[in-house]
Design a protein around this motif. Structure first.
Motif, PDB file in Angstrom:
ATOM      1  N   LEU A  25      32.336 -37.396 -36.708  1.00  0.00           N
ATOM      2  CA  LEU A  25      31.132 -36.806 -37.286  1.00  0.00           C
ATOM      3  C   LEU A  25      30.455 -37.766 -38.258  1.00  0.00           C
ATOM      4  O   LEU A  25      29.226 -37.884 -38.284  1.00  0.00           O
ATOM      5  N   SER A  26      31.262 -38.475 -39.038  1.00  0.00           N
ATOM      6  CA  SER A  26      30.718 -39.398 -40.028  1.00  0.00           C
ATOM      7  C   SER A  26      30.060 -40.597 -39.359  1.00  0.00           C
ATOM      8  O   SER A  26      28.976 -41.035 -39.767  1.00  0.00           O
ATOM      9  N   ARG A  63      40.383 -31.356 -33.583  1.00  0.00           N
ATOM     10  CA  ARG A  63      40.624 -30.514 -34.755  1.00  0.00           C
ATOM     11  C   ARG A  63      40.565 -31.317 -36.058  1.00  0.00           C
ATOM     12  O   ARG A  63      40.802 -30.761 -37.134  1.00  0.00           O
ATOM     13  N   THR A  72      35.498 -32.516 -43.393  1.00  0.00           N
ATOM     14  CA  THR A  72      35.675 -31.269 -42.648  1.00  0.00           C
ATOM     15  C   THR A  72      36.515 -30.304 -43.485  1.00  0.00           C
ATOM     16  O   THR A  72      37.187 -30.711 -44.431  1.00  0.00           O
ATOM     17  N   ASP A  73      36.464 -29.027 -43.124  1.00  0.00           N
ATOM     18  CA  ASP A  73      37.185 -28.013 -43.895  1.00  0.00           C
ATOM     19  C   ASP A  73      38.687 -28.066 -43.647  1.00  0.00           C
ATOM     20  O   ASP A  73      39.470 -27.669 -44.501  1.00  0.00           O
ATOM     21  N   SER A  74      39.088 -28.536 -42.474  1.00  0.00           N
ATOM     22  CA  SER A  74      40.514 -28.595 -42.151  1.00  0.00           C
ATOM     23  C   SER A  74      40.756 -29.719 -41.159  1.00  0.00           C
ATOM     24  O   SER A  74      39.823 -30.286 -40.591  1.00  0.00           O
ATOM     25  N   ALA A  75      42.035 -30.029 -40.982  1.00  0.00           N
ATOM     26  CA  ALA A  75      42.433 -31.051 -40.008  1.00  0.00           C
ATOM     27  C   ALA A  75      43.794 -30.655 -39.451  1.00  0.00           C
ATOM     28  O   ALA A  75      44.776 -31.378 -39.579  1.00  0.00           O
ATOM     29  N   ARG A  87      40.909 -35.005 -43.397  1.00  0.00           N
ATOM     30  CA  ARG A  87      39.700 -34.200 -43.598  1.00  0.00           C
ATOM     31  C   ARG A  87      38.534 -34.998 -44.169  1.00  0.00           C
ATOM     32  O   ARG A  87      37.381 -34.680 -43.934  1.00  0.00           O
ATOM     33  N   GLN A 137      37.867 -34.077 -36.879  1.00  0.00           N
ATOM     34  CA  GLN A 137      36.775 -34.914 -36.379  1.00  0.00           C
ATOM     35  C   GLN A 137      35.980 -35.638 -37.460  1.00  0.00           C
ATOM     36  O   GLN A 137      34.881 -36.119 -37.205  1.00  0.00           O
ATOM     37  N   THR A 138      36.524 -35.751 -38.664  1.00  0.00           N
ATOM     38  CA  THR A 138      35.718 -36.337 -39.744  1.00  0.00           C
ATOM     39  C   THR A 138      35.221 -37.739 -39.415  1.00  0.00           C
ATOM     40  O   THR A 138      34.071 -38.080 -39.701  1.00  0.00           O
TER      41      THR A 138
END
Length: 322
Positions: A211-212, A205, A221-224, A234, A207-208
């Protein structure tokens, strides 16, 4: 990132204020995984988390390089704030610490006990961080970022201890929030010229970092929204990404249920308290245990500061809401 003498100097500074934390190969845990599992117990430090080390080295650096400041300001979900408040107030400085609304009540209490002037702002860590950095100049306080070379140099002392005390480890699993922990492990691994693989761990939940690293560029990300608040980030820190992106073998995402199960396993197998981020490394090892059979592996138990209510829920078989 650092030479071995630079890391050893940081470790000497850290060890003036705290003993090295222990590392053990626990038989019940090893039997469960099918590997020789070594746990680095950063939950046994003076604030119950690894961040305390970076506070020691950062405040020493601040006193030498910027002696005119009367205090510091920073943002946190709890463990970084305890570290900075402890180190700053010991030097007679103010410690203003921003947290998001709804932050851990017990971590908030611990920060106040260490001398923090606590302020609530925003819905999550990233909003609290932006506000803390915004007001720093107006209040004449030194802004302590979530990631800085001196924070990493201090944090790396736990990895230096671990690599020197444990037998040569094939893989070490490390949780990722803003990145000082994993970057410290990579720095020590590289300074010691070890072949150990470093595996980063994030909540699925938040994953920045994963993903980065996979994209080779920052991916906010939009949320964390995870109950593992030490990983609830985020927006990635680019300086940290530049280290763990190429330095980690891979980054694994674990679910809320997997983290909760790892907390229960830490209690049943070794009777140690772990917070969400503190148990994430074990959750990732359990997820990947098929490829770790027969190896020597390490997990960083990075903190044990979990609130009583969520811990009760977890021990009863539940998974807390974020």
């Amino acid at each position: 990132m650092f030479t071995l003498p630079e890391l050893e100097a940081a470790a000497r500074l850290v060890h003036r204020q705290m003993e090295p934390t222990p590392q053990y190969a626990w038989p019940a845990l090893s039997d469960r995984i099918g590997a020789e599992v070594w746990v680095k117990h950063e939950n046994h430090g003076p604030t119950g988390a690894f961040k305390v080390r970076g506070g020691i080295t950062f405040m020493d650096w601040l006193a030498r390089e910027h002696p005119g400041y009367g205090g510091i300001i920073t943002a946190t979900r709890g463990n970084h704030g305890q570290s900075q408040a402890r180190a700053a107030t010991a030097m007679g400085l103010r410690a203003v610490v921003y947290v998001p609304h709804g932050n851990s009540t017990e971590k908030n209490a611990a920060m106040r006990a260490f001398g923090a002037e606590l302020r609530e702002h925003g819905a999550d860590f990233d909003e609290a961080r932006q506000e803390a950095m915004r007001v720093a100049e107006a209040e004449g306080l030194y802004p302590v970022p979530p990631f800085h070379p001196e924070l990493v140099r201090g944090v790396a002392s736990y990895a230096l201890e671990f690599f020197r005390a444990a037998p040569r480890l094939h893989t070490v699993y490390v949780p990722i929030g803003c990145g000082s922990g994993i970057c410290g492990v990579i720095a020590a691994r590289d300074a010691l010229r070890l072949p150990t693989q470093i595996v980063g761990v994030v909540s699925d939940r938040a994953q920045t970092a994963k993903l980065s690293a996979e994209a080779g560029r920052p991916i906010p990300t939009d949320s964390a929204r995870t109950f593992a608040d030490g990983m609830a980030v985020r927006v990635p820190v680019e300086a940290a990404l530049a280290v763990y992106g190429p330095g980690a073998a891979r980054i694994v995402a674990v679910s809320e249920d997997e983290i909760a199960e790892a907390i229960r396993i830490y209690f049943t197998d070794i009777h140690n308290l772990a917070e969400g981020a503190g148990a994430a490394a074990l959750a990732a090892l359990i997820q990947e245990r098929g490829q770790m059979q027969g190896r020597k592996v390490g997990v960083i138990l990075s903190g044990g500061n979990i609130d009583t209510g969520p811990y009760r829920s977890i021990l009863a078989g539940g998974t807390p809401a974020p």
